[in-house]
Write a protein that holds these residues in place. Structure first.
Motif, PDB file in Angstrom:
ATOM      1  N   ALA A 298       0.490  -0.930   0.067  1.00  0.00           N
ATOM      2  CA  ALA A 298       0.576  -0.167   0.292  1.00  0.00           C
ATOM      3  C   ALA A 298       0.791   1.690   0.047  1.00  0.00           C
ATOM      4  N   MET A 299       1.967   1.303   0.321  1.00  0.00           N
ATOM      5  CA  MET A 299       2.699   2.049   0.476  1.00  0.00           C
ATOM      6  C   MET A 299       3.057   2.636  -1.089  1.00  0.00           C
ATOM      7  N   GLU A 300       3.758   1.505  -1.797  1.00  0.00           N
ATOM      8  CA  GLU A 300       4.782   1.711  -2.585  1.00  0.00           C
ATOM      9  C   GLU A 300       3.499   1.673  -3.617  1.00  0.00           C
ATOM     10  N   ALA A 301       2.195   1.809  -3.170  1.00  0.00           N
ATOM     11  CA  ALA A 301       1.445   2.322  -4.262  1.00  0.00           C
ATOM     12  C   ALA A 301       0.513   3.808  -4.081  1.00  0.00           C
ATOM     13  N   ASP A 302       0.473   4.478  -3.088  1.00  0.00           N
ATOM     14  CA  ASP A 302       0.901   5.566  -2.711  1.00  0.00           C
ATOM     15  C   ASP A 302       2.230   6.759  -2.613  1.00  0.00           C
ATOM     16  N   GLY A 303       3.059   6.126  -2.667  1.00  0.00           N
ATOM     17  CA  GLY A 303       4.317   7.088  -3.276  1.00  0.00           C
ATOM     18  C   GLY A 303       4.938   6.740  -2.211  1.00  0.00           C
ATOM     19  N   HIS A 304       4.595   6.143  -1.642  1.00  0.00           N
ATOM     20  CA  HIS A 304       5.678   5.924   0.123  1.00  0.00           C
ATOM     21  C   HIS A 304       7.774   5.722  -0.530  1.00  0.00           C
ATOM     22  N   LEU A 305       7.679   4.650  -0.908  1.00  0.00           N
ATOM     23  CA  LEU A 305       8.290   4.118  -1.191  1.00  0.00           C
ATOM     24  C   LEU A 305       8.718   2.612  -2.377  1.00  0.00           C
ATOM     25  N   ASP A 306       9.593   2.847  -2.653  1.00  0.00           N
ATOM     26  CA  ASP A 306      10.321   2.354  -4.034  1.00  0.00           C
ATOM     27  C   ASP A 306      10.364   0.774  -3.964  1.00  0.00           C
ATOM     28  N   LEU A 307       9.622  -0.323  -3.457  1.00  0.00           N
ATOM     29  CA  LEU A 307       9.529  -2.224  -3.118  1.00  0.00           C
ATOM     30  C   LEU A 307      11.268  -1.934  -3.798  1.00  0.00           C
ATOM     31  N   ASP A 308      11.904  -1.932  -4.872  1.00  0.00           N
ATOM     32  CA  ASP A 308      13.132  -1.675  -5.812  1.00  0.00           C
ATOM     33  C   ASP A 308      14.199  -1.279  -4.829  1.00  0.00           C
ATOM     34  N   ALA A 309      14.089   0.240  -3.941  1.00  0.00           N
ATOM     35  CA  ALA A 309      15.169  -0.160  -3.126  1.00  0.00           C
ATOM     36  C   ALA A 309      16.080  -0.612  -2.286  1.00  0.00           C
ATOM     37  N   ASP A 310      17.554  -0.148  -2.216  1.00  0.00           N
ATOM     38  CA  ASP A 310      18.141  -0.623  -1.799  1.00  0.00           C
ATOM     39  C   ASP A 310      17.856  -1.164  -0.208  1.00  0.00           C
ATOM     40  N   PHE A 311      17.322  -2.302   0.526  1.00  0.00           N
ATOM     41  CA  PHE A 311      17.219  -2.111   1.782  1.00  0.00           C
ATOM     42  C   PHE A 311      18.739  -2.384   2.334  1.00  0.00           C
ATOM     43  N   THR A 312      20.096  -2.131   2.301  1.00  0.00           N
ATOM     44  CA  THR A 312      21.383  -2.334   2.369  1.00  0.00           C
ATOM     45  C   THR A 312      22.046  -1.319   2.786  1.00  0.00           C
ATOM     46  N   THR A 313      20.715  -0.502   2.419  1.00  0.00           N
ATOM     47  CA  THR A 313      21.492   1.274   2.641  1.00  0.00           C
ATOM     48  C   THR A 313      20.722   1.641   4.230  1.00  0.00           C
ATOM     49  N   LEU A 314      20.811   0.848   5.092  1.00  0.00           N
ATOM     50  CA  LEU A 314      20.246   0.724   6.817  1.00  0.00           C
ATOM     51  C   LEU A 314      21.492   0.806   7.264  1.00  0.00           C
ATOM     52  N   SER A 315      21.128   2.384   7.994  1.00  0.00           N
ATOM     53  CA  SER A 315      22.606   2.278   8.804  1.00  0.00           C
ATOM     54  C   SER A 315      22.758   1.274   9.633  1.00  0.00           C
TER      55      SER A 315
END
Length: 573
Positions: A298-315
């Motif tokens: 739902a967040m991706e559909a509303d433009g809050h995120l891209d599921l193909d974004a890089d998870f490994t940028t987690l701090s």
């Protein structure tokens, strides 16, 4: 309820059946200590305890509870008089002859078997007479002579039968309504909604107005699932609870958008003084992942995120990945007992949110499935680092609030979940050190993350399942995407989609997720979406969990409870 009378009756019937206190405790899952206290008259047990004792002894509740107290008998007689005389109002306001006693019956039927028996008799008679009156009216218009006499005889006959039963209640507490059609039959599980639906459907037919299509009919759902099947499943649940040492077990069945069964079985404590209720809550554990799947889509559909974004940028990903790969945990890589080689996590390769959500992070990301709840749980941390709100905010915004869920808490810090926490069944663990094989367990960490943290009743998860089906959480296209798994590198369909296991069973599509806190809680949310069926089960030991390989595959039919549900309700759809 007089303690002395109950204690004497319990001792009498236990010995008559040739049972020791220990044997009766084993049959009921009530502790020996509690049975001893009841037989000595030291405690007044809950009505549910009395029902369990009566069922184990194969007798009626009335055989254990005798109303020797004159005041109780007077109160009972007054309620019965009200039930039998209430239909009189229908002569002034149409249809209250059914609705008034229906209301009384729904609210009193569990207090005393007599209220249930008499209430059903009154309601069945009144519905029958309304239908006969409608037929008589048609006869009046179409049949000359006899039609008139038939029509004018209905009301006097109805009044006469009502008066006879009012007098009978005063003298014998018995009733007799001849010519009644048994619309409401005796069942062991309360079905207030079903009862109301039966009566309203009858009234609607009399008025010539069919029920609105937009409101799913509980009656139709129950007709499609026979009472024999439901009763057989209830018996299985009681046996399953005892066999698997689950003190408190809550189970819901959903059919075509309606909860057709809601069972609250057992007790939340060792002494059998806190019965399980419809409001009893449990840690849902990994069932939370299904909430995560819906939230992120739902967040991706509303433009809050891209599921193909890089998870490994987690701090803290580098530190955590390094720890996981060197910890000896299978989730960092290794070998299962069956010889399966688990590819190691590669901390230097980018991993997308989608790959984490689908458990495709081992080895070369995106190539194969291996269930990794540790990495999955960090999705909530990534969301909080890359948005302006907490993970709890997003789960509520996209799942809990649009579904209007009650008796559910998004972790123990959820400020709106106080009532949920007060109804939490305390956890137990299995042990050979105790006579009943159970000991209190430590309450797990219930903070909300992407992997776990939802605290809910079985009814809340049933409502959640219904909300998914009705499109209140995700539109149909996104819901289907959530339940559509990717292909592995070898071309085979993966057993996991977006927060849900997916599989085929005898031609039926299944989507599901289990929940497990070792030595504390276990649960199951299993849906056959194309058949309109769902099973929800929650317990306060891990007895619901069975050795099902969910690390590399989806085979929920290996769980005995799931298999019984599939065989009884899904197989013949």
């Amino acid at each position: 309820m007089e303690n002395n009378s109950l204690s004497e009756q319990l001792v009498y019937y236990r010995k008559l059946k040739g049972l020791s206190q220990e044997q009766l405790a084993e049959k009921t899952r009530i502790t020996v200590r509690t049975i001893q206290r009841v037989e000595k008259g030291e405690v007044t047990p809950h009505l549910r305890t009395v029902k369990m004792l009566a069922a184990a002894l194969d007798i009626d509740v009335d055989d254990l509870i005798q109303l020797d107290n004159p005041r109780e008998e007077v109160i009972q007689t007054k309620w019965l008089l009200l039930l039998h005389s209430a239909p009189v109002v229908g002569f002034v306001i149409p249809f209250l002859n059914i609705l008034f006693p229906l209301f009384i019956w729904i609210h009193k039927r569990d207090d005393n078997p007599l209220y249930d028996q008499h209430g059903r008799a009154v309601i069945n008679f009144q519905i029958t007479m309304m239908l006969v009156f409608a037929l008589a009216f048609i006869a009046l218009l179409t049949v000359q002579g006899y039609g008139f006499f038939f029509f004018i005889a209905i009301i006097p006959y109805t009044i006469l039968v009502m008066l006879i039963n009012v007098i009978a209640v005063l003298k014998t507490n018995k009733c007799y309504y001849p010519l009644s059609i048994p619309f409401l039959k005796r069942t062991r599980a309360p079905k207030s909604g079903t009862a109301a639906a039966v009566c309203l459907l009858s009234l609607s037919a009399l008025l010539g107005n069919p029920p609105a299509v937009a409101q799913p009919s509980t009656v139709q759902a129950v007709e499609e699932v026979s009472e024999q099947k439901l009763e057989a499943f209830r018996l299985f649940l009681n046996e399953f609870r005892v066999e698997n040492k689950i003190p408190s077990l809550s189970v819901a069945l959903v059919k075509n958008g309606e909860i057709i069964m809601l069972e609250s079985i057992g007790f939340q404590d060792h002494d059998a003084e806190e019965p399980t209720t419809a409001q009893t809550t449990y840690l849902a554990a990994s069932i939370t992942k299904t909430f995560t799947g819906a939230t992120l889509l739902a967040m991706e559909a509303d433009g809050h995120l891209d599921l193909d974004a890089d998870f490994t940028t987690l701090s803290d990903w580098d530190r955590r990945c390094d720890w996981l790969t060197n910890s000896g945990s299978i989730f960092g890589g290794g070998r299962l007992d069956n010889g399966y080689e688990i590819p190691a996590l590669n901390c230097d390769i980018p991993i997308t949110l989608r790959q984490v959500l689908q458990h495709r992070v081992q080895g070369e990301p995106g190539t194969s499935f291996f269930y990794n709840p540790v990495v999955f749980g960090r999705l909530s941390n990534w969301i909080e680092e890359n948005t302006d709100n907490s993970w709890r905010y997003w789960v509520k915004k996209y799942v809990i609030d649009p579904a209007h869920l009650e008796h559910i808490s998004a972790g123990w810090r959820d400020q709106s979940g106080g009532e949920v926490l007060t109804n939490l069944a305390p956890p137990f663990r299995h042990t050979s050190d105790e006579a009943d094989g159970l000991a209190p367990s430590t309450l797990p960490n219930t903070e909300l993350n992407a992997s776990s943290g939802i605290i809910a009743s079985a009814k809340a998860l049933a409502d959640y399942s219904i909300a998914l089906d009705e499109g209140r959480i995700l539109p149909a296209s996104l819901r289907e995407k959530m339940w559509t798994p990717p292909k592995d590198k070898d071309g085979e369909t993966a057993p996991y989609a977006y927060g849900w296991f997916t599989q085929d069973w005898q031609g039926h599509r299944l989507v599901w997720h289990g929940g497990w806190w070792p030595d504390a809680y276990a649960g199951l949310l299993l849906k056959a979406p194309d058949d309109g069926l769902a099973l929800i089960a929650l317990g306060n030991t891990d007895g619901l969990r069975h050795e099902v390989d969910s690390l590399t595959s989806a085979q929920i039919e290996k769980n005995p409870l799931a298999l019984r549900f599939l065989e009884v309700f899904v197989a013949d759809q």
